[in-house]
Design a protein around this motif. Structure first.
Motif, mmCIF file in Angstrom:
data_model
loop_
_atom_site.group_PDB
_atom_site.id
_atom_site.type_symbol
_atom_site.label_atom_id
_atom_site.label_comp_id
_atom_site.label_asym_id
_atom_site.label_seq_id
_atom_site.Cartn_x
_atom_site.Cartn_y
_atom_site.Cartn_z
ATOM 1 N N THR A 156 0.836 -1.207 0.000
ATOM 2 C CA THR A 156 0.000 0.000 0.000
ATOM 3 C C THR A 156 0.864 1.248 0.000
ATOM 4 O O THR A 156 0.583 2.220 -0.726
ATOM 5 N N GLY A 157 1.932 1.235 0.809
ATOM 6 C CA GLY A 157 2.841 2.369 0.826
ATOM 7 C C GLY A 157 3.475 2.600 -0.531
ATOM 8 O O GLY A 157 3.616 3.740 -0.994
ATOM 9 N N LEU A 158 3.864 1.509 -1.202
ATOM 10 C CA LEU A 158 4.459 1.612 -2.535
ATOM 11 C C LEU A 158 3.457 2.168 -3.535
ATOM 12 O O LEU A 158 3.783 3.039 -4.356
ATOM 13 N N PHE A 159 2.239 1.685 -3.472
ATOM 14 C CA PHE A 159 1.171 2.162 -4.348
ATOM 15 C C PHE A 159 0.921 3.662 -4.158
ATOM 16 O O PHE A 159 0.849 4.424 -5.133
ATOM 17 N N LEU A 160 0.810 4.103 -2.913
ATOM 18 C CA LEU A 160 0.577 5.518 -2.634
ATOM 19 C C LEU A 160 1.777 6.364 -3.045
ATOM 20 O O LEU A 160 1.616 7.499 -3.528
ATOM 21 N N GLY A 161 2.984 5.822 -2.875
ATOM 22 C CA GLY A 161 4.184 6.537 -3.281
ATOM 23 C C GLY A 161 4.263 6.701 -4.788
ATOM 24 O O GLY A 161 4.653 7.763 -5.297
ATOM 25 N N ILE A 162 3.912 5.654 -5.527
ATOM 26 C CA ILE A 162 3.900 5.733 -6.992
ATOM 27 C C ILE A 162 2.900 6.786 -7.447
ATOM 28 O O ILE A 162 3.197 7.600 -8.343
ATOM 29 N N MET A 163 1.721 6.787 -6.862
ATOM 30 C CA MET A 163 0.727 7.806 -7.199
ATOM 31 C C MET A 163 1.276 9.205 -6.985
ATOM 32 O O MET A 163 1.097 10.099 -7.815
ATOM 33 N N THR A 164 1.947 9.402 -5.859
ATOM 34 C CA THR A 164 2.461 10.723 -5.512
ATOM 35 C C THR A 164 3.537 11.179 -6.489
ATOM 36 O O THR A 164 3.519 12.327 -6.958
ATOM 37 N N LEU A 165 4.482 10.301 -6.810
ATOM 38 C CA LEU A 165 5.562 10.669 -7.712
ATOM 39 C C LEU A 165 5.074 10.862 -9.149
ATOM 40 O O LEU A 165 5.499 11.795 -9.835
ATOM 41 N N MET A 166 4.194 9.991 -9.600
ATOM 42 C CA MET A 166 3.711 10.109 -10.973
ATOM 43 C C MET A 166 2.808 11.329 -11.150
ATOM 44 O O MET A 166 2.833 11.972 -12.204
ATOM 45 N N ASP A 167 2.042 11.654 -10.123
ATOM 46 C CA ASP A 167 1.108 12.782 -10.239
ATOM 47 C C ASP A 167 1.715 14.086 -9.730
ATOM 48 O O ASP A 167 1.077 15.125 -9.786
ATOM 49 N N GLU A 168 2.931 14.015 -9.187
ATOM 50 C CA GLU A 168 3.639 15.195 -8.670
ATOM 51 C C GLU A 168 2.833 15.931 -7.604
ATOM 52 O O GLU A 168 2.757 17.160 -7.587
ATOM 53 N N GLY A 169 2.205 15.175 -6.711
ATOM 54 C CA GLY A 169 1.436 15.785 -5.638
ATOM 55 C C GLY A 169 0.765 14.738 -4.769
ATOM 56 O O GLY A 169 0.676 13.559 -5.141
ATOM 57 N N LYS B 142 -4.369 6.885 -17.095
ATOM 58 C CA LYS B 142 -5.108 7.273 -18.295
ATOM 59 C C LYS B 142 -5.832 8.597 -18.088
ATOM 60 O O LYS B 142 -5.837 9.465 -18.967
ATOM 61 N N LYS B 143 -6.445 8.759 -16.922
ATOM 62 C CA LYS B 143 -7.200 9.989 -16.656
ATOM 63 C C LYS B 143 -6.280 11.207 -16.591
ATOM 64 O O LYS B 143 -6.605 12.279 -17.128
ATOM 65 N N TYR B 144 -5.127 11.045 -15.964
ATOM 66 C CA TYR B 144 -4.240 12.200 -15.761
ATOM 67 C C TYR B 144 -3.030 12.192 -16.697
ATOM 68 O O TYR B 144 -2.123 12.999 -16.537
ATOM 69 N N LYS B 145 -3.055 11.253 -17.684
ATOM 70 C CA LYS B 145 -2.057 11.234 -18.755
ATOM 71 C C LYS B 145 -0.621 11.232 -18.217
ATOM 72 O O LYS B 145 0.212 12.062 -18.596
ATOM 73 N N TRP B 146 -0.346 10.285 -17.336
ATOM 74 C CA TRP B 146 1.002 10.172 -16.780
ATOM 75 C C TRP B 146 1.975 9.673 -17.850
ATOM 76 O O TRP B 146 1.687 8.747 -18.596
ATOM 77 N N THR B 147 3.148 10.282 -17.888
ATOM 78 C CA THR B 147 4.213 9.848 -18.784
ATOM 79 C C THR B 147 5.539 9.885 -18.009
ATOM 80 O O THR B 147 5.612 10.427 -16.914
ATOM 81 N N GLY B 148 6.576 9.327 -18.619
ATOM 82 C CA GLY B 148 7.902 9.371 -18.011
ATOM 83 C C GLY B 148 8.008 8.572 -16.727
ATOM 84 O O GLY B 148 8.611 9.026 -15.746
#
Length: 299
Positions: A206-219, A282-288
């Motif tokens: 769960t921590g990894l999942f939340l961390g990935i969300m934070t880094l990919m979405d920059e917030g 897909k919704k927030y068009k994450w790249t990189g």
């Protein structure tokens, strides 16, 4: 870039030490007291419920997070002289639409999942709904649970992720260390005593999942919304006599958790979380992805 915003204000890497050190020392003390005294966590919780009731125990568990969150934000604002906005997001302002989108998505998933479980195996549940008790729980939970989850997100995915990223210049180190420490923080939970160390896969995952969300979405907006929905909706809908939150929820789960422990632990981490990441990407068009998760923190 989210991690780089930790440079705002007066940096001083020593400033990142007292808050995490104090919190982890408190968690370690709680864990050592539990293990060294051979305390039966579930029995201790039952005694507390008999003494102060479920509402009293709920308040006792969550009220300290008001102080924790207030202390953390005070430290960031007045010691680091960093804005709360820069600790929250790289956008010009906090995007509450992101928060409520993922909150609604997770809330819908929990409600549907619990509904399916109830109608598939009604013998595993007791209907516990009492309008007055539930109304009191609802008011308490809607105030206190988001404070608890926000503290954890601001501490791990905000404060520690920025501090570790700046100190090591590595996004991967910041992601992995915050994910593992987030999982370790839950060692004292009664769920660990009931289900065994395997549940750490879920907590660290769960921590990894939340961390990935934070880094990919920059917030932090998505992590804040997901975590709040997970804890709040679950506390309102279902409880069990072996969980950290024992509330006047609508349902009480009386099934043997050890019978389906593997599925309950592994399915969310390896199936549900990737699906959520796919939807959000897909919704927030994450790249990189490679650079954002494993790249070097810019100078």
């Amino acid at each position: 870039m989210f991690i780089e915003q930790g440079r705002e204000g007066k940096l001083g890497m020593w400033k990142y030490i007292p808050i995490p050190l104090g919190f982890f020392a408190l968690m370690a003390f709680n864990y050592l007291v539990t293990t060294m005294t051979d305390m039966d966590t579930n029995a201790a919780m039952e005694q507390q419920i008999d003494l102060i009731g479920k509402k009293g125990l709920f308040l006792l568990l969550l009220a300290p997070f008001v102080v924790f969150l207030g202390g953390l934000l005070f430290w960031v604002k007045f010691v680091h002289q960093q804005s709360i906005k820069s600790l929250t997001t790289s956008r010009k302002k906090i995007d509450w639409k992101r928060f409520f989108f993922v909150f609604g998505l997770m809330a819908a998933f929990i409600i549907i999942s619990i509904g399916i479980s109830y109608f598939a195996s009604p013998e595993d549940f007791i209907v516990n709904f009492d309008p007055v008790s539930f109304a009191v729980l609802f008011v308490m939970a809607i105030i206190l649970v988001p404070i608890q989850t926000s503290f954890e997100e601001y501490l791990f995915r905000g404060y520690l992720m920025q501090g570790l990223g700046l100190a090591t210049k590595s996004r991967a180190v910041a992601l992995i260390v915050t994910s593992v420490t987030f999982g370790v923080m839950h060692l004292g939970n009664p769920e660990v005593e009931m289900l065994g160390p395997m549940i750490m896969v879920y907590y660290i995952g769960t921590g990894l999942f939340l961390g990935i969300m934070t880094l990919m979405d920059e917030g932090l907006e998505l992590a804040l919304g997901f975590h709040a929905a997970n804890n709040l909706i679950t506390a309102l809908l279902v409880t069990a006599n072996w969980t950290a939150f024992q509330t006047d929820s609508i349902l009480v789960d009386i099934s043997d958790p050890t019978e389906s422990a593997g599925y309950e632990i592994l399915f969310p981490v390896f199936v549900i979380f990737p699906i959520f990441l796919f939807i959000l990407s897909k919704k927030y068009k994450w790249t990189g992805w490679k650079d954002k998760l494993f790249g070097t923190v810019k100078q």
